[in-house]
Design a protein around this motif. Structure first.
Motif, PDB file in Angstrom:
ATOM      1  N   CYS A  78       1.402  -1.199   0.279  1.00 18.42           N
ATOM      2  CA  CYS A  78      -0.404   0.021   0.182  1.00 18.42           C
ATOM      3  C   CYS A  78       1.054   1.457  -0.022  1.00 18.42           C
ATOM      4  O   CYS A  78       2.205   1.166  -0.182  1.00 18.42           O
ATOM      5  CB  CYS A  78      -0.701  -0.043   1.403  1.00 18.42           C
ATOM      6  N   PRO A  79       0.349   2.046  -0.914  1.00 25.02           N
ATOM      7  CA  PRO A  79       1.342   3.951  -0.276  1.00 25.02           C
ATOM      8  C   PRO A  79       1.519   3.782   1.070  1.00 25.02           C
ATOM      9  O   PRO A  79       1.090   3.583   2.057  1.00 25.02           O
ATOM     10  CB  PRO A  79       0.306   4.592  -0.802  1.00 25.02           C
ATOM     11  N   LEU A  80       2.787   4.475   1.922  1.00 25.38           N
ATOM     12  CA  LEU A  80       3.263   5.362   2.531  1.00 25.38           C
ATOM     13  C   LEU A  80       1.948   6.075   3.233  1.00 25.38           C
ATOM     14  O   LEU A  80       1.619   7.248   2.585  1.00 25.38           O
ATOM     15  CB  LEU A  80       4.219   5.652   2.647  1.00 25.38           C
ATOM     16  N   PHE A  81       1.877   5.522   4.703  1.00 22.22           N
ATOM     17  CA  PHE A  81       1.244   6.964   5.234  1.00 22.22           C
ATOM     18  C   PHE A  81       1.167   6.950   6.653  1.00 22.22           C
ATOM     19  O   PHE A  81       2.296   6.804   6.956  1.00 22.22           O
ATOM     20  CB  PHE A  81      -0.475   6.751   4.773  1.00 22.22           C
ATOM     21  N   ASP A  82       0.480   8.054   6.957  1.00 20.24           N
ATOM     22  CA  ASP A  82       0.650   7.874   9.197  1.00 20.24           C
ATOM     23  C   ASP A  82       1.928   8.627   8.903  1.00 20.24           C
ATOM     24  O   ASP A  82       3.380   7.458   9.746  1.00 20.24           O
ATOM     25  CB  ASP A  82       0.412   6.172   9.452  1.00 20.24           C
ATOM     26  N   HIS A  83       2.834   9.282   8.725  1.00 21.48           N
ATOM     27  CA  HIS A  83       4.186  10.190   9.520  1.00 21.48           C
ATOM     28  C   HIS A  83       4.102  11.399  10.253  1.00 21.48           C
ATOM     29  O   HIS A  83       4.759  12.168  10.410  1.00 21.48           O
ATOM     30  CB  HIS A  83       5.030  10.984   7.652  1.00 21.48           C
ATOM     31  N   ASP A  84       3.292  11.205  11.014  1.00 20.60           N
ATOM     32  CA  ASP A  84       2.712  11.831  12.471  1.00 20.60           C
ATOM     33  C   ASP A  84       4.279  11.644  13.451  1.00 20.60           C
ATOM     34  O   ASP A  84       4.280  12.402  14.032  1.00 20.60           O
ATOM     35  CB  ASP A  84       1.680  11.783  12.887  1.00 20.60           C
ATOM     36  N   HIS A  85       5.384  11.198  12.944  1.00 18.40           N
ATOM     37  CA  HIS A  85       6.306  10.788  14.248  1.00 18.40           C
ATOM     38  C   HIS A  85       7.561  11.660  13.183  1.00 18.40           C
ATOM     39  O   HIS A  85       8.592  11.143  13.527  1.00 18.40           O
ATOM     40  CB  HIS A  85       6.370   9.579  14.853  1.00 18.40           C
ATOM     41  N   ALA A  86       7.234  11.954  12.108  1.00 23.70           N
ATOM     42  CA  ALA A  86       8.294  11.918  10.771  1.00 23.70           C
ATOM     43  C   ALA A  86       9.122  13.419  11.318  1.00 23.70           C
ATOM     44  O   ALA A  86       8.733  13.833  12.022  1.00 23.70           O
ATOM     45  CB  ALA A  86       7.924  11.641   9.679  1.00 23.70           C
ATOM     46  N   PHE A  87      10.324  13.540  10.723  1.00 23.36           N
ATOM     47  CA  PHE A  87      10.923  14.829  11.089  1.00 23.36           C
ATOM     48  C   PHE A  87      11.585  15.200  12.147  1.00 23.36           C
ATOM     49  O   PHE A  87      11.638  16.494  12.473  1.00 23.36           O
ATOM     50  CB  PHE A  87       9.708  15.902  10.049  1.00 23.36           C
ATOM     51  N   VAL A  88      11.620  14.143  12.593  1.00 25.30           N
ATOM     52  CA  VAL A  88      11.938  14.448  14.398  1.00 25.30           C
ATOM     53  C   VAL A  88      13.806  14.203  14.267  1.00 25.30           C
ATOM     54  O   VAL A  88      13.850  14.169  12.926  1.00 25.30           O
ATOM     55  CB  VAL A  88      11.717  14.596  15.417  1.00 25.30           C
ATOM     56  N   ASN A  89      14.018  14.676  14.687  1.00 27.61           N
ATOM     57  CA  ASN A  89      15.728  14.942  14.835  1.00 27.61           C
ATOM     58  C   ASN A  89      16.305  14.052  15.914  1.00 27.61           C
ATOM     59  O   ASN A  89      17.269  14.229  16.210  1.00 27.61           O
ATOM     60  CB  ASN A  89      16.606  16.088  15.039  1.00 27.61           C
ATOM     61  N   TYR A  90      15.491  12.657  15.751  1.00 26.55           N
ATOM     62  CA  TYR A  90      16.474  11.807  16.613  1.00 26.55           C
ATOM     63  C   TYR A  90      17.589  11.407  16.205  1.00 26.55           C
ATOM     64  O   TYR A  90      17.181  10.795  15.085  1.00 26.55           O
ATOM     65  CB  TYR A  90      15.333  10.612  17.302  1.00 26.55           C
ATOM     66  N   ASP A  91      19.025  10.736  16.895  1.00 29.48           N
ATOM     67  CA  ASP A  91      20.252   9.549  16.597  1.00 29.48           C
ATOM     68  C   ASP A  91      19.155   8.598  16.838  1.00 29.48           C
ATOM     69  O   ASP A  91      18.956   8.425  17.541  1.00 29.48           O
ATOM     70  CB  ASP A  91      21.070  10.258  16.978  1.00 29.48           C
ATOM     71  N   TYR A  92      20.018   7.418  16.163  1.00 34.06           N
ATOM     72  CA  TYR A  92      19.424   5.931  16.511  1.00 34.06           C
ATOM     73  C   TYR A  92      18.072   5.165  16.329  1.00 34.06           C
ATOM     74  O   TYR A  92      18.670   4.508  17.954  1.00 34.06           O
ATOM     75  CB  TYR A  92      20.696   6.087  17.347  1.00 34.06           C
ATOM     76  N   VAL A  93      17.670   5.294  15.979  1.00 28.30           N
ATOM     77  CA  VAL A  93      15.467   5.249  15.684  1.00 28.30           C
ATOM     78  C   VAL A  93      15.423   3.583  15.508  1.00 28.30           C
ATOM     79  O   VAL A  93      16.293   3.623  14.527  1.00 28.30           O
ATOM     80  CB  VAL A  93      14.574   6.237  14.980  1.00 28.30           C
ATOM     81  N   MET A  94      15.283   2.937  15.656  1.00 31.69           N
ATOM     82  CA  MET A  94      15.533   1.675  15.011  1.00 31.69           C
ATOM     83  C   MET A  94      14.478   1.841  14.299  1.00 31.69           C
ATOM     84  O   MET A  94      12.709   2.049  14.732  1.00 31.69           O
ATOM     85  CB  MET A  94      15.306   0.246  16.367  1.00 31.69           C
ATOM     86  N   SER A  95      15.045   0.550  13.570  1.00 29.38           N
ATOM     87  CA  SER A  95      13.694   0.322  12.312  1.00 29.38           C
ATOM     88  C   SER A  95      13.019  -0.336  13.019  1.00 29.38           C
ATOM     89  O   SER A  95      12.862  -1.593  13.775  1.00 29.38           O
ATOM     90  CB  SER A  95      14.152  -0.265  11.374  1.00 29.38           C
ATOM     91  N   GLN A  96      11.457  -1.021  12.406  1.00 32.51           N
ATOM     92  CA  GLN A  96      10.507  -1.441  13.110  1.00 32.51           C
ATOM     93  C   GLN A  96       9.883  -1.965  11.341  1.00 32.51           C
ATOM     94  O   GLN A  96       8.801  -2.634  12.310  1.00 32.51           O
ATOM     95  CB  GLN A  96       9.260  -0.560  13.639  1.00 32.51           C
ATOM     96  N   ILE A  97      10.510  -2.663  10.379  1.00 39.06           N
ATOM     97  CA  ILE A  97       9.875  -3.154   9.245  1.00 39.06           C
ATOM     98  C   ILE A  97      11.579  -3.614   9.270  1.00 39.06           C
ATOM     99  O   ILE A  97      10.249  -5.123   7.912  1.00 39.06           O
ATOM    100  CB  ILE A  97      10.052  -1.913   8.441  1.00 39.06           C
ATOM    101  N   THR A  98      12.165  -4.361   9.716  1.00 36.75           N
ATOM    102  CA  THR A  98      13.008  -5.325   9.582  1.00 36.75           C
ATOM    103  C   THR A  98      13.339  -5.981  10.689  1.00 36.75           C
ATOM    104  O   THR A  98      12.758  -6.383  11.631  1.00 36.75           O
ATOM    105  CB  THR A  98      14.128  -4.800   9.359  1.00 36.75           C
ATOM    106  N   GLU A  99      13.998  -7.638  10.330  1.00 31.38           N
ATOM    107  CA  GLU A  99      13.274  -8.397  11.139  1.00 31.38           C
ATOM    108  C   GLU A  99      14.528  -8.546  12.325  1.00 31.38           C
ATOM    109  O   GLU A  99      14.538  -8.661  13.289  1.00 31.38           O
ATOM    110  CB  GLU A  99      13.498  -9.935  10.688  1.00 31.38           C
ATOM    111  N   ALA A 100      15.734  -7.705  11.811  1.00 32.26           N
ATOM    112  CA  ALA A 100      17.060  -8.232  12.745  1.00 32.26           C
ATOM    113  C   ALA A 100      17.045  -6.587  12.870  1.00 32.26           C
ATOM    114  O   ALA A 100      16.534  -5.893  12.497  1.00 32.26           O
ATOM    115  CB  ALA A 100      17.911  -8.346  11.490  1.00 32.26           C
ATOM    116  N   ALA A 101      17.487  -6.497  14.627  1.00 28.65           N
ATOM    117  CA  ALA A 101      17.474  -5.204  14.984  1.00 28.65           C
ATOM    118  C   ALA A 101      18.319  -3.872  14.276  1.00 28.65           C
ATOM    119  O   ALA A 101      19.841  -4.438  14.225  1.00 28.65           O
ATOM    120  CB  ALA A 101      17.786  -5.655  16.369  1.00 28.65           C
ATOM    121  N   MET A 102      17.860  -3.072  14.317  1.00 24.07           N
ATOM    122  CA  MET A 102      18.966  -2.209  13.363  1.00 24.07           C
ATOM    123  C   MET A 102      18.063  -1.072  13.113  1.00 24.07           C
ATOM    124  O   MET A 102      16.575  -0.428  13.510  1.00 24.07           O
ATOM    125  CB  MET A 102      19.518  -3.012  11.723  1.00 24.07           C
TER     126      MET A 102
END
Length: 149
Positions: A78-102
């Motif tokens: 589906c198209p990407l949606f729900d970007h209400d937490h985008a554009f913050v300037n945090y370092d080291y945000v963890m990916s929540q769409i990968t199986e491995a922790a990265m």
């Protein structure tokens, strides 16, 4: 708050979130991340790049697939949606769409190495009106880091 989103579901097409997809996969002994890549590896990797550039906190309820209601067939992402937490300037945000922790950056670097996308067009874009200078500069800086790969 500016909302600029098109409706992408209908009576014929539904959204299947990754959260629901994981449950389906668990019933059949399938790895949902492997299956997500199999459906459209390039799109899956592009999401990882977009998430890093936007510094987005994507979770299992705000990405997934389109499904034909009549057949139950998944037709793609589906198209990407729900970007209400985008554009913050945090370092080291963890990916929540990968199986491995990265981190988002680690996932995007891996994706960029595979796809080699030309991200220079971001430098030619006008700054979106809803982003302040600090946010836009951070977007361009993250894209530039991927171009250095």
């Amino acid at each position: 708050m500016i909302v600029n989103s098109e409706l992408f579901t209908s009576e014929e097409i539904s959204l299947v979130t990754f959260e629901k997809f994981k449950i389906f996969c668990s019933y059949y002994g399938m790895n949902p991340y492997t299956e997500a890549e199999r459906i459209d590896r390039e799109r899956y990797r592009k999401i990882q790049i977009a998430d890093f550039i936007l510094n987005n906190d994507r979770h299992e309820q705000n990405w997934g697939f389109l499904m034909e209601n009549e057949t139950g067939k998944l037709t793609g992402y589906c198209p990407l949606f729900d970007h209400d937490h985008a554009f913050v300037n945090y370092d080291y945000v963890m990916s929540q769409i990968t199986e491995a922790a990265m981190t988002l950056e680690d996932a995007a670097v891996r994706a960029q190495k595979e796809l080699g996308l030309d991200l220079r067009m971001l430098n030619e874009m006008e700054q979106p009106r809803f982003l302040n200078d600090v946010q836009w500069d951070a977007v361009l800086e993250r894209a530039d880091r991927l171009l250095q790969i």
